[in-house]
Design a protein around this motif. Structure first.
Motif, PDB file in Angstrom:
ATOM      1  N   LYS A  84      -2.410   3.967  -8.770  1.00 52.75           N
ATOM      2  CA  LYS A  84      -3.664   4.567  -8.270  1.00 52.75           C
ATOM      3  C   LYS A  84      -4.758   4.495  -9.334  1.00 52.75           C
ATOM      4  O   LYS A  84      -5.905   4.166  -9.040  1.00 52.75           O
ATOM      5  N   ALA A  85      -4.381   4.786 -10.580  1.00 47.27           N
ATOM      6  CA  ALA A  85      -5.367   4.760 -11.666  1.00 47.27           C
ATOM      7  C   ALA A  85      -5.921   3.348 -11.852  1.00 47.27           C
ATOM      8  O   ALA A  85      -7.126   3.146 -12.005  1.00 47.27           O
ATOM      9  N   LEU A  86      -5.010   2.359 -11.796  1.00 48.40           N
ATOM     10  CA  LEU A  86      -5.429   0.966 -11.970  1.00 48.40           C
ATOM     11  C   LEU A  86      -6.381   0.556 -10.849  1.00 48.40           C
ATOM     12  O   LEU A  86      -7.440  -0.049 -11.094  1.00 48.40           O
ATOM     13  N   ALA A  87      -6.038   0.905  -9.621  1.00 46.56           N
ATOM     14  CA  ALA A  87      -6.880   0.546  -8.475  1.00 46.56           C
ATOM     15  C   ALA A  87      -8.242   1.240  -8.567  1.00 46.56           C
ATOM     16  O   ALA A  87      -9.278   0.639  -8.278  1.00 46.56           O
ATOM     17  N   TYR A  88      -8.234   2.487  -8.992  1.00 51.74           N
ATOM     18  CA  TYR A  88      -9.489   3.250  -9.116  1.00 51.74           C
ATOM     19  C   TYR A  88     -10.393   2.612 -10.155  1.00 51.74           C
ATOM     20  O   TYR A  88     -11.572   2.387  -9.945  1.00 51.74           O
ATOM     21  N   ARG A  89      -9.784   2.262 -11.287  1.00 58.76           N
ATOM     22  CA  ARG A  89     -10.531   1.648 -12.384  1.00 58.76           C
ATOM     23  C   ARG A  89     -11.134   0.304 -11.963  1.00 58.76           C
ATOM     24  O   ARG A  89     -12.226  -0.061 -12.350  1.00 58.76           O
ATOM     25  N   LEU A  90     -10.397  -0.441 -11.132  1.00 61.23           N
ATOM     26  CA  LEU A  90     -10.842  -1.778 -10.741  1.00 61.23           C
ATOM     27  C   LEU A  90     -11.668  -1.754  -9.449  1.00 61.23           C
ATOM     28  O   LEU A  90     -12.233  -2.769  -9.053  1.00 61.23           O
ATOM     29  N   GLY A  91     -11.687  -0.621  -8.776  1.00 64.80           N
ATOM     30  CA  GLY A  91     -12.424  -0.518  -7.509  1.00 64.80           C
ATOM     31  C   GLY A  91     -11.799  -1.345  -6.400  1.00 64.80           C
ATOM     32  O   GLY A  91     -12.497  -1.948  -5.578  1.00 64.80           O
ATOM     33  N   ILE A  92     -10.473  -1.407  -6.374  1.00 60.29           N
ATOM     34  CA  ILE A  92      -9.766  -2.175  -5.336  1.00 60.29           C
ATOM     35  C   ILE A  92      -8.807  -1.232  -4.589  1.00 60.29           C
ATOM     36  O   ILE A  92      -8.481  -0.162  -5.084  1.00 60.29           O
ATOM     37  N   PRO A  93      -8.375  -1.646  -3.381  1.00 58.27           N
ATOM     38  CA  PRO A  93      -7.494  -0.742  -2.617  1.00 58.27           C
ATOM     39  C   PRO A  93      -6.100  -0.620  -3.212  1.00 58.27           C
ATOM     40  O   PRO A  93      -5.608  -1.546  -3.853  1.00 58.27           O
ATOM     41  N   VAL A  94      -5.487   0.543  -2.974  1.00 58.73           N
ATOM     42  CA  VAL A  94      -4.094   0.747  -3.356  1.00 58.73           C
ATOM     43  C   VAL A  94      -3.324   1.026  -2.064  1.00 58.73           C
ATOM     44  O   VAL A  94      -3.820   1.709  -1.172  1.00 58.73           O
ATOM     45  N   VAL A  95      -2.120   0.456  -1.964  1.00 57.73           N
ATOM     46  CA  VAL A  95      -1.348   0.624  -0.744  1.00 57.73           C
ATOM     47  C   VAL A  95       0.078   1.034  -1.103  1.00 57.73           C
ATOM     48  O   VAL A  95       0.667   0.515  -2.056  1.00 57.73           O
ATOM     49  N   GLY A  96       0.617   2.011  -0.356  1.00 59.41           N
ATOM     50  CA  GLY A  96       1.983   2.485  -0.579  1.00 59.41           C
ATOM     51  C   GLY A  96       2.959   1.681   0.273  1.00 59.41           C
ATOM     52  O   GLY A  96       2.687   1.392   1.434  1.00 59.41           O
ATOM     53  N   VAL A  97       4.086   1.289  -0.329  1.00 54.05           N
ATOM     54  CA  VAL A  97       5.075   0.459   0.364  1.00 54.05           C
ATOM     55  C   VAL A  97       6.407   1.199   0.443  1.00 54.05           C
ATOM     56  O   VAL A  97       6.815   1.857  -0.522  1.00 54.05           O
ATOM     57  N   HIS A  98       7.074   1.104   1.592  1.00 53.77           N
ATOM     58  CA  HIS A  98       8.418   1.647   1.763  1.00 53.77           C
ATOM     59  C   HIS A  98       9.395   0.740   1.020  1.00 53.77           C
ATOM     60  O   HIS A  98       9.372  -0.484   1.195  1.00 53.77           O
ATOM     61  N   HIS A  99      10.258   1.336   0.193  1.00 57.33           N
ATOM     62  CA  HIS A  99      11.168   0.542  -0.630  1.00 57.33           C
ATOM     63  C   HIS A  99      11.981  -0.467   0.202  1.00 57.33           C
ATOM     64  O   HIS A  99      12.133  -1.636  -0.178  1.00 57.33           O
ATOM     65  N   LEU A 100      12.485  -0.026   1.361  1.00 55.93           N
ATOM     66  CA  LEU A 100      13.315  -0.939   2.166  1.00 55.93           C
ATOM     67  C   LEU A 100      12.490  -2.031   2.820  1.00 55.93           C
ATOM     68  O   LEU A 100      12.955  -3.141   3.026  1.00 55.93           O
ATOM     69  N   GLU A 101      11.231  -1.719   3.177  1.00 60.58           N
ATOM     70  CA  GLU A 101      10.371  -2.771   3.723  1.00 60.58           C
ATOM     71  C   GLU A 101      10.065  -3.799   2.641  1.00 60.58           C
ATOM     72  O   GLU A 101       9.878  -4.978   2.935  1.00 60.58           O
ATOM     73  N   GLY A 102      10.065  -3.342   1.396  1.00 62.53           N
ATOM     74  CA  GLY A 102       9.947  -4.282   0.279  1.00 62.53           C
ATOM     75  C   GLY A 102      11.146  -5.212   0.241  1.00 62.53           C
ATOM     76  O   GLY A 102      11.004  -6.425   0.190  1.00 62.53           O
ATOM     77  N   HIS A 103      12.360  -4.632   0.314  1.00 59.64           N
ATOM     78  CA  HIS A 103      13.564  -5.472   0.325  1.00 59.64           C
ATOM     79  C   HIS A 103      13.503  -6.464   1.488  1.00 59.64           C
ATOM     80  O   HIS A 103      13.811  -7.647   1.325  1.00 59.64           O
ATOM     81  N   LEU A 104      13.114  -5.969   2.672  1.00 57.99           N
ATOM     82  CA  LEU A 104      13.054  -6.868   3.834  1.00 57.99           C
ATOM     83  C   LEU A 104      12.046  -7.994   3.601  1.00 57.99           C
ATOM     84  O   LEU A 104      12.271  -9.136   3.998  1.00 57.99           O
ATOM     85  N   ALA A 105      10.942  -7.690   2.931  1.00 53.84           N
ATOM     86  CA  ALA A 105       9.919  -8.704   2.661  1.00 53.84           C
ATOM     87  C   ALA A 105      10.422  -9.755   1.675  1.00 53.84           C
ATOM     88  O   ALA A 105       9.901 -10.869   1.619  1.00 53.84           O
ATOM     89  N   SER A 106      11.463  -9.405   0.891  1.00 51.08           N
ATOM     90  CA  SER A 106      11.950 -10.358  -0.118  1.00 51.08           C
ATOM     91  C   SER A 106      12.528 -11.616   0.525  1.00 51.08           C
ATOM     92  O   SER A 106      12.528 -12.684  -0.067  1.00 51.08           O
ATOM     93  N   ALA A 107      13.001 -11.499   1.763  1.00 48.53           N
ATOM     94  CA  ALA A 107      13.592 -12.673   2.429  1.00 48.53           C
ATOM     95  C   ALA A 107      12.519 -13.709   2.765  1.00 48.53           C
ATOM     96  O   ALA A 107      12.654 -14.893   2.456  1.00 48.53           O
ATOM     97  N   ALA A 108      11.424 -13.243   3.369  1.00 47.65           N
ATOM     98  CA  ALA A 108      10.365 -14.176   3.781  1.00 47.65           C
ATOM     99  C   ALA A 108       9.595 -14.702   2.566  1.00 47.65           C
ATOM    100  O   ALA A 108       8.983 -15.768   2.629  1.00 47.65           O
ATOM    101  N   LEU A 109       9.683 -13.951   1.460  1.00 44.65           N
ATOM    102  CA  LEU A 109       8.964 -14.340   0.242  1.00 44.65           C
ATOM    103  C   LEU A 109       9.413 -15.716  -0.249  1.00 44.65           C
ATOM    104  O   LEU A 109       8.640 -16.493  -0.783  1.00 44.65           O
ATOM    105  N   CYS A 110      10.702 -16.009  -0.057  1.00 48.52           N
ATOM    106  CA  CYS A 110      11.196 -17.283  -0.573  1.00 48.52           C
ATOM    107  C   CYS A 110      11.548 -18.246   0.558  1.00 48.52           C
ATOM    108  O   CYS A 110      11.919 -19.385   0.318  1.00 48.52           O
TER     109      CYS A 110
END
Ligand code: KG4
Ligand code: ZN
Length: 331
Positions: A84-110
């Protein structure tokens, strides 16, 4: 603690993981307070290294994705606050991710060709669950563990056998020299309908077997127990995944999470895929265990849909998949 720079949600420019195996090893498992303190000490360096390795200046970032849950609250809060601090400093959006949706995204990533519909088998230290993934919808839960997670069982068996922490890779290494048919451990839930899992009975069976032998186990015995346990742990994962694919009329399976690194599981699912005619996708080993690239990939999709969570973003220790309690500020 991990940080990654990912372009377009697909291309990994850098992915740093600062492991804590040495920190928690002596305790045989994660000590939450030590974990969060270590995160505080390392978060700036890990992020800095990810940026410099990617050759990307902070100002070039389009957004920041952070894990919002589920997990250990102390550790989650460190990453979330930094993000959040990094996004605030840079003026860009911050988004929260569900840990398991991250794991699921790892398949399509490669595997860019992996398009929905497919089934996602998430097997980690905290979760064992089977989802159906359809375009434009949150993952639909088909079945999950009723007690322990598969990875947790690997970790506990490693501890019983004196193989250290983290347990999965250690059990797998020991198992390679053992006879998987030496002991007839229960294969939990195999005889039950539906797609749920259970690992506490198997864990207890291994504990009783080790206890029964009273004297310290020989190397041979450790290898045989490890191999027999591994076979019993893997069998329901393969059987339930095959049954669910048939039941759902889906021909693609993505296997993600730390236990997806397991060699025996990869071999058995590979054989099942050839026999049944489905396609199975495993992320490379580094993307199976916890990493930040998968969080960035999942976060990119959320940002593309216009989801930014702002500074009210908070972390949550328990969150069902598909729910995002962090998306709305507490009212
Ligand atoms: O996804 P992950 O890195 O962290 C969690 O979200 O929990 O998964 C960690 C789990 C641990 O329980 C670890 O023992 C297990 O994955 N694991 C393995 C292997 N590598 C990691 N289990 C079996 N075989 C492996 N090769
Ligand atoms: Zn994980």
């Amino acid at each position: 603690m991990a940080a990654a720079v990912v372009r377009d949600g697909r291309c990994i420019l850098s992915s740093r993981v600062h492991g804590q195996a040495e920190l928690h090893g002596p305790y045989g498992g994660v000590v939450p307070e030590l974990a969060s303190r270590d995160h505080v000490r390392n978060v700036s360096d890990v992020v800095r290294m990810a940026l410099s390795e990617a050759g990307v200046a902070p100002e070039a970032l389009d957004g920041v994705a952070v894990t919002a849950g589920p997990g250990l609250l102390g550790s989650l809060l460190v990453g979330l606050s930094f993000g959040k601090a990094l996004a605030y400093r840079l003026g860009i959006p911050v988004v929260g991710v569900h840990h398991l949706e991250g794991h699921l995204a790892s398949a399509a990533l490669c595997e860019p060709e992996l398009q929905p519909p497919y089934l996602g088998l998430v097997i980690s230290g905290g979760h064992t669950a089977l989802y159906r993934i359809d375009a434009g919808a949150p993952p639909a839960l088909l079945g999950e563990t009723r007690d322990d997670a598969a990875g947790e069982a690997f970790d506990k068996v490693a501890k019983l056998l004196g193989l250290g922490y983290p347990g999965g890779p250690a059990v797998s290494r020991a198992a390679a020299a053992g006879d998987a048919a030496a002991l007839d451990f229960p294969r939990p839930m195999l005889d039950r309908e539906g797609f749920d899992f259970s690992y506490s009975g198997l864990k207890t069976a291994v504990a009783l077997e080790v206890e029964r032998r009273s004297a310290p186990l020989s190397e041979r015995e450790v290898a045989d127990v490890a191999a027999s346990f591994e076979a019993a742990a893997v069998a329901p994962l393969v059987a339930k995944a095959r049954a669910a694919l048939r039941h759902q009329g889906v021909a693609q399976l993505a296997v993600v999470g730390g236990v997806a690194a397991n060699r025996r599981l990869r071999e058995e699912l590979g054989r099942a895929a050839a026999r049944d005619g489905f396609r199975v996708v495993f992320p490379p080993l580094a993307l199976c265990t916890d990493n930040a690239a998968m969080i960035a990939a999942a976060g990119t999709r959320l940002l593309a849909r216009g989801e930014g969570h702002g500074l009210a973003l908070n972390s949550f220790s328990r969150v069902p998949v598909g729910e995002t309690p962090w998306a709305s500020p507490p009212g």
